[in-house]
Design an enzyme around this catalytic site. Structure first.
Site, PDB file in Angstrom:
ATOM      1  N   ASP A 177       0.841  -1.207   0.000  1.00  0.00           N
ATOM      2  CA  ASP A 177       0.000   0.000   0.000  1.00  0.00           C
ATOM      3  C   ASP A 177       0.866   1.243   0.000  1.00  0.00           C
ATOM      4  O   ASP A 177       0.559   2.260  -0.598  1.00  0.00           O
ATOM      5  CB  ASP A 177      -0.876   0.033   1.261  1.00  0.00           C
ATOM      6  CG  ASP A 177      -1.937  -1.046   1.207  1.00  0.00           C
ATOM      7  OD1 ASP A 177      -1.888  -1.871   0.287  1.00  0.00           O
ATOM      8  OD2 ASP A 177      -2.807  -1.042   2.094  1.00  0.00           O
TER       9      ASP A 177
ATOM     10  N   GLU B 245       3.899   1.647  -1.254  1.00  0.00           N
ATOM     11  CA  GLU B 245       4.474   1.919  -2.571  1.00  0.00           C
ATOM     12  C   GLU B 245       3.406   2.500  -3.502  1.00  0.00           C
ATOM     13  O   GLU B 245       3.678   3.390  -4.303  1.00  0.00           O
ATOM     14  CB  GLU B 245       5.049   0.631  -3.171  1.00  0.00           C
ATOM     15  CG  GLU B 245       6.325   0.189  -2.495  1.00  0.00           C
ATOM     16  CD  GLU B 245       6.726  -1.230  -2.873  1.00  0.00           C
ATOM     17  OE1 GLU B 245       7.842  -1.417  -3.329  1.00  0.00           O
ATOM     18  OE2 GLU B 245       5.909  -2.145  -2.683  1.00  0.00           O
TER      19      GLU B 245
ATOM     20  N   LYS C  83     -12.049   1.785  11.246  1.00  0.00           N
ATOM     21  CA  LYS C  83     -12.046   1.772   9.782  1.00  0.00           C
ATOM     22  C   LYS C  83     -11.702   0.348   9.363  1.00  0.00           C
ATOM     23  O   LYS C  83     -10.532  -0.049   9.341  1.00  0.00           O
ATOM     24  CB  LYS C  83     -11.020   2.768   9.237  1.00  0.00           C
ATOM     25  CG  LYS C  83     -11.065   2.912   7.729  1.00  0.00           C
ATOM     26  CD  LYS C  83     -10.189   4.066   7.282  1.00  0.00           C
ATOM     27  CE  LYS C  83     -10.304   4.309   5.787  1.00  0.00           C
ATOM     28  NZ  LYS C  83      -9.921   3.159   4.969  1.00  0.00           N
TER      29      LYS C  83
ATOM     30  N   ARG D 171     -18.413   0.081  -4.889  1.00  0.00           N
ATOM     31  CA  ARG D 171     -18.189   1.515  -4.970  1.00  0.00           C
ATOM     32  C   ARG D 171     -17.845   1.970  -6.384  1.00  0.00           C
ATOM     33  O   ARG D 171     -18.201   3.057  -6.805  1.00  0.00           O
ATOM     34  CB  ARG D 171     -17.064   1.877  -4.002  1.00  0.00           C
ATOM     35  CG  ARG D 171     -16.689   3.319  -4.076  1.00  0.00           C
ATOM     36  CD  ARG D 171     -15.705   3.601  -2.976  1.00  0.00           C
ATOM     37  NE  ARG D 171     -15.023   4.840  -3.207  1.00  0.00           N
ATOM     38  CZ  ARG D 171     -13.815   5.104  -2.767  1.00  0.00           C
ATOM     39  NH1 ARG D 171     -13.155   4.199  -2.088  1.00  0.00           N
ATOM     40  NH2 ARG D 171     -13.263   6.254  -2.997  1.00  0.00           N
TER      41      ARG D 171
ATOM     42  N   LYS E  63     -16.426  10.966  12.722  1.00  0.00           N
ATOM     43  CA  LYS E  63     -17.471  11.693  11.983  1.00  0.00           C
ATOM     44  C   LYS E  63     -18.137  12.652  12.952  1.00  0.00           C
ATOM     45  O   LYS E  63     -18.437  12.263  14.091  1.00  0.00           O
ATOM     46  CB  LYS E  63     -18.529  10.718  11.468  1.00  0.00           C
ATOM     47  CG  LYS E  63     -17.982   9.664  10.534  1.00  0.00           C
ATOM     48  CD  LYS E  63     -19.045   8.641  10.190  1.00  0.00           C
ATOM     49  CE  LYS E  63     -18.441   7.542   9.330  1.00  0.00           C
ATOM     50  NZ  LYS E  63     -19.320   6.397   9.181  1.00  0.00           N
TER      51      LYS E  63
ATOM     52  N   LYS F 173      -5.398   7.118  10.257  1.00  0.00           N
ATOM     53  CA  LYS F 173      -4.818   5.830   9.890  1.00  0.00           C
ATOM     54  C   LYS F 173      -3.842   5.330  10.959  1.00  0.00           C
ATOM     55  O   LYS F 173      -3.231   6.114  11.670  1.00  0.00           O
ATOM     56  CB  LYS F 173      -4.069   5.953   8.547  1.00  0.00           C
ATOM     57  CG  LYS F 173      -4.941   6.375   7.390  1.00  0.00           C
ATOM     58  CD  LYS F 173      -5.925   5.319   6.958  1.00  0.00           C
ATOM     59  CE  LYS F 173      -5.294   4.246   6.125  1.00  0.00           C
ATOM     60  NZ  LYS F 173      -5.258   4.491   4.700  1.00  0.00           N
TER      61      LYS F 173
ATOM     62  N   CYS G 296      24.215 -25.950  19.055  1.00  0.00           N
ATOM     63  CA  CYS G 296      23.565 -25.699  17.768  1.00  0.00           C
ATOM     64  C   CYS G 296      22.276 -26.524  17.687  1.00  0.00           C
ATOM     65  O   CYS G 296      22.319 -27.744  17.862  1.00  0.00           O
ATOM     66  CB  CYS G 296      24.513 -26.067  16.633  1.00  0.00           C
ATOM     67  SG  CYS G 296      23.723 -26.005  15.026  1.00  0.00           S
TER      68      CYS G 296
ATOM     69  N   CYS H 157      22.904 -29.356  14.734  1.00  0.00           N
ATOM     70  CA  CYS H 157      23.816 -30.502  14.832  1.00  0.00           C
ATOM     71  C   CYS H 157      24.251 -30.785  16.262  1.00  0.00           C
ATOM     72  O   CYS H 157      24.969 -31.753  16.509  1.00  0.00           O
ATOM     73  CB  CYS H 157      25.037 -30.279  13.940  1.00  0.00           C
ATOM     74  SG  CYS H 157      26.049 -28.894  14.490  1.00  0.00           S
TER      75      CYS H 157
ATOM     76  N   CYS I 236      27.584 -21.698  15.429  1.00  0.00           N
ATOM     77  CA  CYS I 236      27.889 -23.136  15.502  1.00  0.00           C
ATOM     78  C   CYS I 236      29.342 -23.273  15.057  1.00  0.00           C
ATOM     79  O   CYS I 236      29.755 -22.649  14.075  1.00  0.00           O
ATOM     80  CB  CYS I 236      26.959 -23.870  14.544  1.00  0.00           C
ATOM     81  SG  CYS I 236      27.413 -25.572  14.260  1.00  0.00           S
TER      82      CYS I 236
HETATM   83  S1  IVH Z   1     -17.737   6.452   6.036  1.00  0.00           S
HETATM   84  C1  IVH Z   1     -18.215   9.761   2.940  1.00  0.00           C
HETATM   85  N1  IVH Z   1     -17.179   4.782   7.949  1.00  0.00           N
HETATM   86  O1  IVH Z   1     -13.177   3.791   4.266  1.00  0.00           O
HETATM   87  C2  IVH Z   1     -17.972   8.768   3.996  1.00  0.00           C
HETATM   88  N2  IVH Z   1     -16.077   4.504   5.863  1.00  0.00           N
HETATM   89  O2  IVH Z   1     -11.823   6.111   2.516  1.00  0.00           O
HETATM   90  C3  IVH Z   1     -17.591   7.455   3.510  1.00  0.00           C
HETATM   91  N3  IVH Z   1     -14.555   2.582   5.774  1.00  0.00           N
HETATM   92  O3  IVH Z   1     -14.762   3.749   1.152  1.00  0.00           O
HETATM   93  C4  IVH Z   1     -17.444   6.327   4.335  1.00  0.00           C
HETATM   94  N4  IVH Z   1     -14.915   1.884   7.821  1.00  0.00           N
HETATM   95  O4  IVH Z   1     -14.668   1.591   2.465  1.00  0.00           O
HETATM   96  C5  IVH Z   1     -16.933   5.148   6.670  1.00  0.00           C
HETATM   97  N5  IVH Z   1     -16.798   3.346   9.719  1.00  0.00           N
HETATM   98  C6  IVH Z   1     -16.559   3.701   8.466  1.00  0.00           C
HETATM   99  C7  IVH Z   1     -15.667   2.983   7.650  1.00  0.00           C
HETATM  100  C8  IVH Z   1     -15.439   3.440   6.345  1.00  0.00           C
HETATM  101  C9  IVH Z   1     -14.265   1.653   6.682  1.00  0.00           C
HETATM  102  C10 IVH Z   1     -13.954   2.649   4.411  1.00  0.00           C
HETATM  103  C11 IVH Z   1     -14.954   2.685   3.283  1.00  0.00           C
HETATM  104  C12 IVH Z   1     -14.675   3.934   2.528  1.00  0.00           C
HETATM  105  C13 IVH Z   1     -13.279   4.253   2.949  1.00  0.00           C
HETATM  106  C14 IVH Z   1     -13.063   5.752   2.924  1.00  0.00           C
END
Ligand code: IVH
Length: 670
Positions: A34, A36, A117, A138, A283, A307, A401, A404, A425
């Site tokens: 991810d 890279e 997430k 999606r 949120k 993240k 070792c 052996c 060894c």
């Molecule tokens: S909310 C506009 N809630 O994360 C809001 N997303 O980069 C959109 N994801 O495509 C999503 N857990 O696949 C939301 N509790 C969560 C989530 C979540 C995982 C993923 C989802 C989304 C990506 C966003």
């Protein structure tokens, strides 16, 4: 770099982005980590920022996710499926809040719905009058793929909802994922659980989807007009009431510091959760505030994904094994509870050596922080002592070792006046099984005899079947027996024969390297070969006790001479060299002192096509050039292959070093 070169590099990066998008989203089998992948994206965006003339419809700045596959019918989302912006530290979180305050033009106390997430793939479910009528992926955020039948195979997804207060027209959105324990049975086919979930969900035939146990957790809505629900946390509660699964880790928190602490704790605990979580989503809880804040092009202003590190993770030590290397070094390896670090499932971590275990007091059952960055082998950063079991005992490193049973020693280093950190060894020859296997693996390796078709796994297999015990046995294999083995056909046997036969012609330096004398790496082998010129002369130095004379070679010191003496004191080593000398045709080292690349230095970055680095290096050296390992003023040419390290390319440009593609470089050689 000239404008043309920049455009060329930019297009190269765009093509890589497209290729890896396809592998990741369409084929569910990524070939890069991810990190890279993110780097490619970041490079493209950086280049666009720096050079305004660069643009492409296919750039990540103009596209979201990937184009829906041709395998499925497409469907427009009534409300776009956007992504989330990312935060990596407290600073990013503070900035996120600051932007909200600016937008609202005042500072307020914000309540957040904090949710894990889940690292899967998102899906949207349309319910009309309580019936599931449409399920989509999606796709590119605007248009998704119709995967209703596949989604209907998932037990967590209700197909009919009877609750009186369930809206008569709503899109429920959430994450489809696979549990770590179920991934275990699929790990040969997919890099990580997310790819397994994506691969399974997007099967053409729903019967195939059914075979893989997928789960669904709901977390948001698309099309929905609510009159009564005022908060995200209330919506999550309703989801549960309607029969959806929601995360048991969802909670409401009020300030950024509490959130930060929760994140820290969660990051430490996540390896124990039965599915992969790659961060937390925050949120704004009030749906009214969410509405006011709205969206930017790609993501909502009212939410952010915090993240977890893509380089490190916590896990638990299940076992500690001791590996014996080619030179007898005993390397402890921790077998850990598998953990996803930036898209790669890590289940082993090196503990380096006995001293490292003592220094960090690493014990069985400990919770540890593991780092996996770039090509470096995953290793332990520290032990989380708070999580240590009261009854845990110090790890006792074996003194014999494990292969052996011989005595092991920590050599005394005269220069540092200290004992080595590594325990070894004392077996020097082929009597220790593990050392012998590792020596044979070294013998066949790319930089040594370069016998492709005889990889490390094959050596282990042949060893188990008693087909090889010494390097010379490779030249006397029982092909009849091999052709009857599982996985071997006429073609692979004849390929093997061919590459073994080809390896019989070898230059003296490669041979001296291949026999695996400690402290004689490729460079030292070259120095020795240049000095002694022929294998016969080399044997004379050995047989006539004249190895000390080799101290005359610039670059060869006592360490190497002592190692050579020790090596040839061992009868079995001596016998192996004798046998090999009679089988192989060892040519004198021919150094081309007037080749096309005389006085030129080269460096590679990225993967070359149709050629290994070892082969490319030999090609340069055969033409009198040399290969260096860092970008500095002494470098003349930087050769870029696929996925080059941008930093190196930039450094080269800054120093005015010529940057060549693989083709341009090969043109230099005709
Ligand atoms: S909310 C506009 N809630 O994360 C809001 N997303 O980069 C959109 N994801 O495509 C999503 N857990 O696949 C939301 N509790 C969560 C989530 C979540 C995982 C993923 C989802 C989304 C990506 C966003």
């Amino acid at each position: 770099m000239k404008e043309n070169d920049i455009k060329k590099y930019y297009n190269q990066r765009i093509n890589q982005y497209r290729k890896h998008n396809k592998l990741y989203f369409d084929k569910s089998s990524p070939k890069i980590s991810d990190k890279e992948y993110d780097q490619i994206k970041r490079d493209i965006l950086d280049l666009e920022k720096q050079y305004s003339y660069l643009n492409s419809n296919l750039s990540p700045s103009n596209s979201l996710g990937f184009t829906p596959s041709k395998n499925f019918i497409k469907s427009s989302h009534r409300v776009k499926m956007l992504s989330l912006s990312n935060a990596f530290d407290l600073e990013d979180l503070k900035n996120f809040e600051k932007k909200i305050f600016n937008y609202l033009n005042k500072k307020i106390d914000i309540e957040y719905s904090v949710e894990p997430k889940i690292d899967g793939i998102s899906a949207s479910l349309t319910y009309k009058d309580g019936m599931l009528v449409l399920g989509t992926s999606r796709g590119d955020g605007t248009i998704g793929e119709v995967i209703t039948k596949n989604l209907k195979t998932i037990d967590d997804i209700p197909q009919k909802i009877n609750s009186k207060d369930f809206p008569n027209d709503i899109d429920i959105r959430g994450e489809v994922f696979i549990k770590k324990s179920d991934f275990n049975n699929l790990k040969n086919n997919f890099a990580n659980p997310r790819n397994a979930a994506s691969g399974s969900l997007r099967q053409k035939n729903p019967e195939q989807t059914k075979k893989i146990p997928l789960n669904f957790v709901a977390y948001t809505y698309g099309y929905f007009e609510s009159k009564t629900i005022k908060k995200q946390s209330e919506f999550l509660r309703s989801l549960k009431k309607w029969g959806f699964k929601t995360s048991e880790h969802n909670k409401v928190l009020k300030n950024i510091n509490d959130i930060e602490n929760f994140h820290k704790k969660f990051e430490k605990d996540r390896f124990d959760i039965e599915y992969d979580i790659d961060g937390l989503v925050y949120k704004i809880n009030s749906l009214e505030l969410q509405k006011r804040l709205g969206f930017t092009a790609n993501s909502p202003r009212w939410a952010i994904a915090h993240k977890f590190s893509a380089d490190s993770a916590y896990s638990e030590i299940k076992d500690i094994n001791i590996q014996v290397g080619r030179t007898g070094a005993l390397t402890p390896v921790a077998r850990i509870k598998p953990v996803n670090i930036g898209g790669v499932i890590v289940s082993n971590a090196t503990l380096h050596n006995e001293d490292e275990i003592i220094r960090k007091d690493i014990r069985l059952g400990d919770t540890i922080k593991i780092e996996r960055a770039g090509d470096v082998i995953p290793h332990v950063i520290h032990v989380d002592l708070k999580k240590r079991n009261k009854n845990s005992k110090k790890f006792i490193f074996p003194v014999n070792c494990p292969s052996c049973g011989s005595e092991t020693i920590k050599e005394f280093n005269k220069t540092t006046n200290k004992h080595d950190a590594v325990r070894r060894c004392i077996n020097e020859g082929f009597d220790c099984e593990k050392i012998a296997i590792e020596r044979i693996k070294h013998f066949i390796s790319k930089d040594a005899m370069n016998i492709d078709g005889l990889g490390k796994k094959v050596v282990e297999n042949f060893w188990d079947l008693n087909l090889i015990r010494f390097p010379q046995d490779i030249y006397n294999l029982n092909y009849k027996k091999i052709s009857n083995l599982e996985g071997w056909g006429d073609l692979s046997v004849s390929n093997l024969k061919y590459s073994i036969e080809k390896s019989k012609k070898v230059s003296l330096d490669k041979f001296l390297y291949a026999i695996g004398i400690r402290h004689i790496g490729i460079e030292n082998a070259k120095l020795l070969a240049e000095y002694v010129k022929t294998i016969k002369n080399f044997s004379n130095f050995v047989n006539k006790n004249k190895l000390n004379d080799l101290l005359n070679i610039d670059g060869i010191g006592e360490t190497q001479i002592n190692s050579l003496k020790k090596f040839f004191n061992n009868k079995s080593n001596y016998k192996v060299i004798e046998k090999l000398s009679s089988i192989l045709s060892i040519s004198d080292l021919k150094l081309n002192k007037a080749g096309k690349l005389l006085n030129s230095t080269f460096m590679f970055t990225g993967k070359l096509s149709n050629m290994s680095r070892a082969e490319a290096k030999s090609l340069i050296e055969e033409n009198s050039g040399s290969v260096v390992s860092s970008v500095n003023k002494k470098l003349n040419y930087l050769i870029i292959g696929e996925k080059p390290t941008t930093r190196k390319v930039q450094q080269a440009q800054e120093l005015g070093i010529k940057v060549l593609s693989q083709k341009e470089w090969l043109n230099l050689l005709d």
